[in-house]
Structure formats: C-alpha cells, structure tokens
Design a protein around this motif. Structure first.
Motif, PDB file in Angstrom:
ATOM      1  N   PHE A   3       0.708  -1.173  -0.075  1.00  0.00           N
ATOM      2  CA  PHE A   3      -0.174  -0.155  -0.032  1.00  0.00           C
ATOM      3  C   PHE A   3       0.775   1.102  -0.117  1.00  0.00           C
ATOM      4  O   PHE A   3       2.057   1.223   0.778  1.00  0.00           O
ATOM      5  CB  PHE A   3      -0.897   0.151   1.145  1.00  0.00           C
ATOM      6  CG  PHE A   3      -1.821  -1.086   1.243  1.00  0.00           C
ATOM      7  CD1 PHE A   3      -3.137  -0.938   0.744  1.00  0.00           C
ATOM      8  CD2 PHE A   3      -1.588  -2.440   1.791  1.00  0.00           C
ATOM      9  CE1 PHE A   3      -4.246  -1.913   0.466  1.00  0.00           C
ATOM     10  CE2 PHE A   3      -2.474  -3.379   1.769  1.00  0.00           C
ATOM     11  CZ  PHE A   3      -3.703  -3.102   1.223  1.00  0.00           C
ATOM     12  N   TYR A   4       0.310   2.316  -0.898  1.00  0.00           N
ATOM     13  CA  TYR A   4       1.206   3.696  -0.962  1.00  0.00           C
ATOM     14  C   TYR A   4       0.166   4.628  -0.926  1.00  0.00           C
ATOM     15  O   TYR A   4      -1.051   4.381  -0.788  1.00  0.00           O
ATOM     16  CB  TYR A   4       2.033   3.566  -2.109  1.00  0.00           C
ATOM     17  CG  TYR A   4       3.029   2.478  -2.662  1.00  0.00           C
ATOM     18  CD1 TYR A   4       4.285   2.846  -1.950  1.00  0.00           C
ATOM     19  CD2 TYR A   4       2.598   1.482  -3.077  1.00  0.00           C
ATOM     20  CE1 TYR A   4       5.231   1.995  -2.169  1.00  0.00           C
ATOM     21  CE2 TYR A   4       3.698   0.492  -3.174  1.00  0.00           C
ATOM     22  CZ  TYR A   4       5.114   0.554  -2.675  1.00  0.00           C
ATOM     23  OH  TYR A   4       6.051  -0.199  -2.569  1.00  0.00           O
ATOM     24  N   SER A  10       1.514  13.878   0.852  1.00  0.00           N
ATOM     25  CA  SER A  10       2.965  12.897   0.286  1.00  0.00           C
ATOM     26  C   SER A  10       3.489  13.642  -0.720  1.00  0.00           C
ATOM     27  O   SER A  10       4.491  13.007  -1.126  1.00  0.00           O
ATOM     28  CB  SER A  10       2.469  11.573  -0.056  1.00  0.00           C
ATOM     29  OG  SER A  10       1.728  11.387  -1.185  1.00  0.00           O
ATOM     30  N   GLY A  11       2.925  14.770  -1.214  1.00  0.00           N
ATOM     31  CA  GLY A  11       3.596  15.294  -2.635  1.00  0.00           C
ATOM     32  C   GLY A  11       4.449  16.273  -2.258  1.00  0.00           C
ATOM     33  O   GLY A  11       4.841  16.606  -0.975  1.00  0.00           O
ATOM     34  N   LYS A  12       5.147  17.105  -3.102  1.00  0.00           N
ATOM     35  CA  LYS A  12       6.058  18.055  -3.047  1.00  0.00           C
ATOM     36  C   LYS A  12       5.686  19.401  -3.870  1.00  0.00           C
ATOM     37  O   LYS A  12       4.737  19.451  -4.874  1.00  0.00           O
ATOM     38  CB  LYS A  12       7.202  17.788  -3.801  1.00  0.00           C
ATOM     39  CG  LYS A  12       8.632  18.740  -3.837  1.00  0.00           C
ATOM     40  CD  LYS A  12       9.731  18.300  -4.444  1.00  0.00           C
ATOM     41  CE  LYS A  12      10.852  19.483  -4.584  1.00  0.00           C
ATOM     42  NZ  LYS A  12      12.031  18.902  -5.552  1.00  0.00           N
ATOM     43  N   ARG A  25       4.397  12.041  -7.205  1.00  0.00           N
ATOM     44  CA  ARG A  25       5.013  11.365  -8.169  1.00  0.00           C
ATOM     45  C   ARG A  25       4.531  10.029  -7.724  1.00  0.00           C
ATOM     46  O   ARG A  25       4.159   9.520  -6.722  1.00  0.00           O
ATOM     47  CB  ARG A  25       6.416  11.349  -7.972  1.00  0.00           C
ATOM     48  CG  ARG A  25       6.938  12.814  -8.478  1.00  0.00           C
ATOM     49  CD  ARG A  25       8.572  12.703  -8.486  1.00  0.00           C
ATOM     50  NE  ARG A  25       9.067  12.078  -9.461  1.00  0.00           N
ATOM     51  CZ  ARG A  25      10.480  11.647  -9.513  1.00  0.00           C
ATOM     52  NH1 ARG A  25      11.230  12.069  -9.000  1.00  0.00           N
ATOM     53  NH2 ARG A  25      10.795  10.788 -10.558  1.00  0.00           N
ATOM     54  N   ILE A  26       4.208   9.090  -9.050  1.00  0.00           N
ATOM     55  CA  ILE A  26       3.737   8.146  -8.782  1.00  0.00           C
ATOM     56  C   ILE A  26       4.536   6.746  -9.392  1.00  0.00           C
ATOM     57  O   ILE A  26       4.911   5.924  -8.561  1.00  0.00           O
ATOM     58  CB  ILE A  26       2.304   7.865  -9.630  1.00  0.00           C
ATOM     59  CG1 ILE A  26       1.511   8.870  -8.858  1.00  0.00           C
ATOM     60  CG2 ILE A  26       1.891   6.449  -9.840  1.00  0.00           C
ATOM     61  CD1 ILE A  26       0.008   8.794  -9.467  1.00  0.00           C
ATOM     62  N   ALA A 112       9.910   3.362  -5.613  1.00  0.00           N
ATOM     63  CA  ALA A 112      10.821   4.178  -6.014  1.00  0.00           C
ATOM     64  C   ALA A 112      10.190   5.836  -5.947  1.00  0.00           C
ATOM     65  O   ALA A 112      11.244   6.649  -5.870  1.00  0.00           O
ATOM     66  CB  ALA A 112      11.503   3.990  -7.333  1.00  0.00           C
ATOM     67  N   TYR A 113       8.914   5.809  -5.868  1.00  0.00           N
ATOM     68  CA  TYR A 113       8.369   7.205  -5.954  1.00  0.00           C
ATOM     69  C   TYR A 113       7.316   7.570  -4.924  1.00  0.00           C
ATOM     70  O   TYR A 113       7.084   8.709  -4.465  1.00  0.00           O
ATOM     71  CB  TYR A 113       7.853   7.372  -7.254  1.00  0.00           C
ATOM     72  CG  TYR A 113       8.720   7.428  -8.475  1.00  0.00           C
ATOM     73  CD1 TYR A 113       9.481   8.550  -9.081  1.00  0.00           C
ATOM     74  CD2 TYR A 113       9.020   6.200  -9.181  1.00  0.00           C
ATOM     75  CE1 TYR A 113      10.372   8.700  -9.849  1.00  0.00           C
ATOM     76  CE2 TYR A 113       9.792   6.395 -10.339  1.00  0.00           C
ATOM     77  CZ  TYR A 113      10.741   7.361 -10.511  1.00  0.00           C
ATOM     78  OH  TYR A 113      11.586   7.533 -11.617  1.00  0.00           O
TER      79      TYR A 113
END
Length: 121
Positions: A3-4, A10-12, A25-26, A112-113
């Motif tokens: 799960f993410y 969670s973004g920038k 980013r996904i 990774a993202y």
C-alpha cells in the motif's frame, strides 16, 4: 500486496516558473505500460482473479476494500494506492463506489516514487 500514498500530503510543493501546486509522483516505467481508468459502481466488485502482470491501482474517488490471496479485506480510500505482483490473486469490492487509475507493466516499482502507507492498515 503493498500500500502507498499519493495524496496531497505525500507530494512536493512546486513553485518553479511561478507555479503553485503539489505534485505526488507515482511511477516511471522503462517498458510498455497499460493505463486505464476503472469505475466500480456502488456494491460493485472486481472479481477474485490472478494479476497477469504487476498492477498498481490508484484510488481517485470513493472507497472500497481489497484482499490478496486468502487474506481478510483491507479498507482503501481516495489518495491511496495498492500494488499487486504478477500472479498475485486479488479482489476489490466497494459499497459506495470508487474510481481508480490502473497501471499494468512489468517495469513497475512504486516504492521508488511513492510513500508507503503506514502500518495499521
């Protein structure tokens, strides 16, 4: 099953070029990818089946429950993502309906993202 998060938190923050938005980013793939939008109605179901390739489901609106193998169902909601490996048995159900972007590719590596969802699912 992993799960993410891809919600705003969670973004920038992006301000370059006078911008004012958040980018979560996904994924980036180096190979072919199939990307689709899935619309599950209220009381809808994506039946129990085996993933034909690694699959990432990004829940955009609504909520539901997912399971992998014989595990219990786990609640998921908008802003969360679920990743299934190639060959993993899984099912998705929703009482209120949900819309999700689904990405299928042999080259997926969401960790990774994206930020992993904290335990205590």
């Amino acid at each position: 099953m992993e799960f993410y998060r891809f919600d705003q938190e969670s973004g920038k923050q992006i301000t370059k070029f006078g911008s004012d938005f958040v980018m979560s980013r996904i994924i980036q793939t180096s190979g072919n990818a199939h990307i689709g939008c899935m619309h599950i109605p209220a009381n809808g179901v994506v039946g129990y089946h085996q993933a034909v390739s690694p699959q990432l489901m990004l829940i955009m609106t609504g909520a539901g429950r997912v399971r992998s193998g014989n595990d219990d169902f786990i609640e998921v909601k908008a802003g969360e993502a679920v990743f299934w490996e190639n060959g993993e048995w899984h099912e998705t159900i929703s009482e209120i309906g949900l819309t999700a972007i689904v990405i299928e590719s042999e080259a997926l590596n969401p960790s990774a993202y994206m930020t992993p969802k904290e335990s205590g699912l």
